[in-house]
Motif scaffolding. Structure first.
Motif, PDB file in Angstrom:
ATOM      1  N   MET A 105       7.367 -14.904  -6.304  1.00 40.39           N
ATOM      2  CA  MET A 105       6.079 -14.231  -6.527  1.00 40.39           C
ATOM      3  C   MET A 105       5.859 -13.961  -8.013  1.00 40.39           C
ATOM      4  O   MET A 105       4.830 -13.420  -8.385  1.00 40.39           O
ATOM      5  N   SER A 165       9.169 -12.178   4.421  1.00 39.78           N
ATOM      6  CA  SER A 165       8.014 -12.912   4.951  1.00 39.78           C
ATOM      7  C   SER A 165       8.158 -14.412   4.741  1.00 39.78           C
ATOM      8  O   SER A 165       7.665 -15.207   5.532  1.00 39.78           O
ATOM      9  N   ARG A 360       1.889  -8.215   9.928  1.00 40.11           N
ATOM     10  CA  ARG A 360       2.514  -7.755   8.684  1.00 40.11           C
ATOM     11  C   ARG A 360       2.957  -8.924   7.814  1.00 40.11           C
ATOM     12  O   ARG A 360       2.707  -8.956   6.617  1.00 40.11           O
ATOM     13  N   ALA A 364       0.810 -11.734   2.679  1.00 35.81           N
ATOM     14  CA  ALA A 364       0.775 -12.461   1.392  1.00 35.81           C
ATOM     15  C   ALA A 364      -0.089 -13.708   1.509  1.00 35.81           C
ATOM     16  O   ALA A 364      -0.915 -13.990   0.629  1.00 35.81           O
ATOM     17  N   LYS A 375      -0.369  -8.741  -8.186  1.00 38.38           N
ATOM     18  CA  LYS A 375       0.635  -8.072  -7.350  1.00 38.38           C
ATOM     19  C   LYS A 375       1.456  -7.092  -8.173  1.00 38.38           C
ATOM     20  O   LYS A 375       1.852  -7.415  -9.290  1.00 38.38           O
ATOM     21  N   PHE A 408       0.705  -2.572   0.875  1.00 38.04           N
ATOM     22  CA  PHE A 408       1.449  -2.762   2.120  1.00 38.04           C
ATOM     23  C   PHE A 408       2.923  -2.883   1.767  1.00 38.04           C
ATOM     24  O   PHE A 408       3.264  -3.087   0.608  1.00 38.04           O
ATOM     25  N   HIS A 410       7.271  -2.084   2.455  1.00 34.67           N
ATOM     26  CA  HIS A 410       8.498  -1.565   3.051  1.00 34.67           C
ATOM     27  C   HIS A 410       8.602  -0.063   2.812  1.00 34.67           C
ATOM     28  O   HIS A 410       9.429   0.403   2.040  1.00 34.67           O
ATOM     29  N   HIS A 417       4.025  -3.055  -1.917  1.00 32.66           N
ATOM     30  CA  HIS A 417       3.339  -4.134  -2.636  1.00 32.66           C
ATOM     31  C   HIS A 417       1.933  -3.622  -2.938  1.00 32.66           C
ATOM     32  O   HIS A 417       1.037  -3.689  -2.109  1.00 32.66           O
ATOM     33  N   ASN A 419      -0.861  -4.297  -4.282  1.00 30.45           N
ATOM     34  CA  ASN A 419      -1.608  -5.453  -4.760  1.00 30.45           C
ATOM     35  C   ASN A 419      -3.093  -5.139  -4.891  1.00 30.45           C
ATOM     36  O   ASN A 419      -3.624  -4.299  -4.177  1.00 30.45           O
ATOM     37  N   GLU A 456      11.573  -5.855  -5.603  1.00 31.57           N
ATOM     38  CA  GLU A 456      12.323  -6.870  -4.855  1.00 31.57           C
ATOM     39  C   GLU A 456      11.952  -8.301  -5.227  1.00 31.57           C
ATOM     40  O   GLU A 456      12.630  -9.228  -4.807  1.00 31.57           O
ATOM     41  N   HIS A 457      10.889  -8.509  -5.980  1.00 30.83           N
ATOM     42  CA  HIS A 457      10.489  -9.890  -6.307  1.00 30.83           C
ATOM     43  C   HIS A 457      11.142 -10.402  -7.574  1.00 30.83           C
ATOM     44  O   HIS A 457      11.125 -11.603  -7.831  1.00 30.83           O
TER      45      HIS A 457
HETATM   46  C1  MLT Z   1       6.099  -9.207   1.612  1.00 29.64           C
HETATM   47  O1  MLT Z   1       6.830  -8.256   1.869  1.00 29.64           O
HETATM   48  O2  MLT Z   1       5.353  -9.712   2.466  1.00 29.64           O
HETATM   49  C2  MLT Z   1       6.113  -9.710   0.227  1.00 29.64           C
HETATM   50  O3  MLT Z   1       7.222  -9.376  -0.495  1.00 29.64           O
HETATM   51  C3  MLT Z   1       4.915 -10.302  -0.266  1.00 29.64           C
HETATM   52  C4  MLT Z   1       3.920  -9.793  -1.291  1.00 29.64           C
HETATM   53  O4  MLT Z   1       4.099  -8.952  -2.166  1.00 29.64           O
HETATM   54  O5  MLT Z   1       2.809 -10.295  -1.304  1.00 29.64           O
END
Ligand code: MLT
Ligand code: ZN
Length: 504
Positions: A105, A165, A360, A364, A375, A408, A410, A417, A419, A456-457
């Motif tokens: 990402m 995902s 869920r 993305a 993001k 959205f 965790h 995220h 975004n 996490e990315h």
């Molecule tokens: C997710 O948890 O779906 C992702 O890490 C994706 C995102 O940030 O778009």
């Protein structure tokens, strides 16, 4: 082992910025191009792609933010071939960009547009070497797709508790190099918490075989944790030993609507007080994101009327007779009686579970189909998530009216995220030109909440510019020394993670 001097990095390795467009002189071949015959002798025709139409998909990132260029994609068949490629590139001072499923990402696996780096695809190293349901370990090569690794674990009666995902495409090497997190971090931690051993090709071509499967091993520095999360800048992960856990015997998935982000946090607390050991995932979704999924992804449906805030919760346990269904119902009923939850469904079948999870996991992809987005993969202490979203919404309205916030993620581990989708009428390029302003706006709030801009990315090519203000001083200095010690010529994934040396 190849002796490597500590000279200045070759010109091919000058750090690249995402917006850099300089190209080599058309009439001159680059060191990378001159190396191709030697590499072909190592890899054979099957191990190399050189046609522009074949290399193009490897030169662009999943989000299509970066259009890179490369004279070749190298596809070694095993660790020994990876090592020979690395030695050849080190001798010639040619940069390598390790790549797995190319799902980054943050542009972490994309070559620069100058066409001087070679892409090193690990996808042919795709064997599950061994699996041990007694030791609860699996030894996998870097190119094994995460979903295939999960399936192999399941066939052995175990669970590989890492779910993201992009798991149908992402490969183990990339998952570890970026220390992926995902849906189960709330229970099992991030990828690094599952790693017992690694096999790594170092930037001088030495192969470090650290494929140990010990639960205790305090023998010197913990090298494996250095490579996990290094995003391919310190070496090439070629195989790993991961921890497994016993397969769950009971599993319950529920989707519910809550009145606010604070309501989602209150519900999380309630689940935590009921049976913390059973929480497998606790995910937050905003109305905007769910609307995008319903609009763009065929075959997904919502079991009740749309709302502004959703929670997807999964409970799971290997315990016999744990009564998870009853505890899920008890928590949700109690929350409904107190108006914390307005609607809730518990999946009755595997198909229904998959449908709820699809709402869920397709976020993305749906966001990409809706238009351009910026993001922000941020984390804060869980208790601060409501404040984070409230302040970000207010700041976004001031910065760019019409920009759509699509938070959205965790929630159970505090990774949201955060975004932003372009305003509907705005040109995508005009919107994306504001990416730093938007990221900095979010960053300021996250910093004040003791959070992280890179949950996490990873940092990749998108965020090195943020490193000095977030990790400057002794921390960034130590990172640079590690990089210099292991990769003195800077051939491993240049331009990623660390800002160029002039940036302090
Ligand atoms: C997710 O948890 O779906 C992702 O890490 C994706 C995102 O940030 O778009
Ligand atoms: Zn995520």
């Amino acid at each position: 082992m190849l002796p490597i001097d500590r000279g200045t990095p070759p010109d091919s390795l000058a750090s690249q910025s995402p917006h850099q467009t300089s190209m080599p002189d058309q009439n001159q071949t680059s060191p990378a191009e001159r190396l191709l015959p030697k590499l072909r002798a190592i890899l054979g025709d099957r191990g190399m792609l050189t046609d522009a139409s074949d290399t193009a998909p490897y030169a662009e990132d999943w989000r299509r933010l970066y259009q890179g260029k490369t004279p070749a994609v190298l596809r070694p068949a095993d660790t020994a071939e990876v090592a020979r490629v690395v030695v050849a590139c080190a001798e010639a001072g040619v940069a390598l960009v390790p790549q797995g499923g190319n799902t980054s990402m943050v542009g972490g696996a994309t070559p620069s547009p100058d066409g001087r780096a070679l892409v090193l695809s690990l996808s042919r190293l795709n064997r599950v070497r061994s699996i041990d349901p007694i030791d609860l370990t699996v030894t996998l090569e870097a190119g094994v797709i995460l979903k295939a690794a999960q399936n192999a674990a399941a066939e052995a009666g175990c669970l590989l508790p890492l779910s993201i995902s992009s798991e149908g495409t992402a490969q183990i090497g990339g998952v570890l190099a970026t220390n992926a997190g995902g849906n189960n971090t709330v229970r099992y931690g991030n990828a690094r918490d599952l790693v017992l051993g690694l096999e790594v090709v170092l930037p001088d071509g030495q192969v470090w075989n650290g494929l140990r499967r010990l639960r205790k091993d305090n023998t010197g520095y913990c090298l494996r944790q250095l490579f996990v999360g290094s995003e391919g800048t310190l070496g090439v992960i070629t195989a790993a030993v991961l921890k497994l856990v016993p397969q769950p015997r009971e599993r319950e998935v529920a989707l519910c609507t809550v009145a606010s982000v604070q309501g989602a946090l209150d519900l999380y607390t309630r689940f935590n007080r009921s049976d913390p050991a059973a929480i497998q995932a606790f995910e937050y979704m905003s109305g905007a994101g769910v609307d995008f999924v319903l609009r763009h992804i065929p075959g997904v449906s919502l079991p009740f009327e749309p709302a502004s805030h959703y929670v997807l919760v999964e409970l799971a346990t290997p315990r016999i007779g744990a009564g998870l269904r009853a505890s899920m119902e008890a928590v949700l009923t109690g929350a409904m009686e107190e108006d914390m939850v307005s609607n809730a469904v518990i999946a009755e079948s595997e198909a229904q579970r998959a449908n709820l999870w699809k709402l869920r996991e397709e976020h993305a992809e749906a966001q990409k189909r809706e238009g351009a987005s910026v993001k922000n993969d941020v984390s804060v202490p869980v208790s601060k998530v409501p404040e984070l979203l409230e302040r970000a919404q207010a700041a976004a309205a001031l910065l760019m009216p019409g920009m759509r916030m699509v938070p959205f993620g965790h929630m159970g581990d505090g990774n949201i995220h955060l975004n932003f989708e372009q305003p509907e009428a705005m040109d995508a390029a005009v919107f994306l030109a504001q990416d730093h302003a938007i990221m900095d706006m979010v960053g300021e709030i996250v910093q004040s909440l003791d959070g992280s801009f890179s949950a996490e990315h990873g940092v990749g090519m998108l965020k090195p510019y943020m490193m000095p203000s977030w990790r400057g001083g002794a921390e960034l200095d130590a990172m640079r020394r590690i990089k210099q010690a292991l990769d003195p010529r800077g051939i491993m994934n240049p331009g990623k993670v660390l800002p160029d040396a002039a940036t302090r």
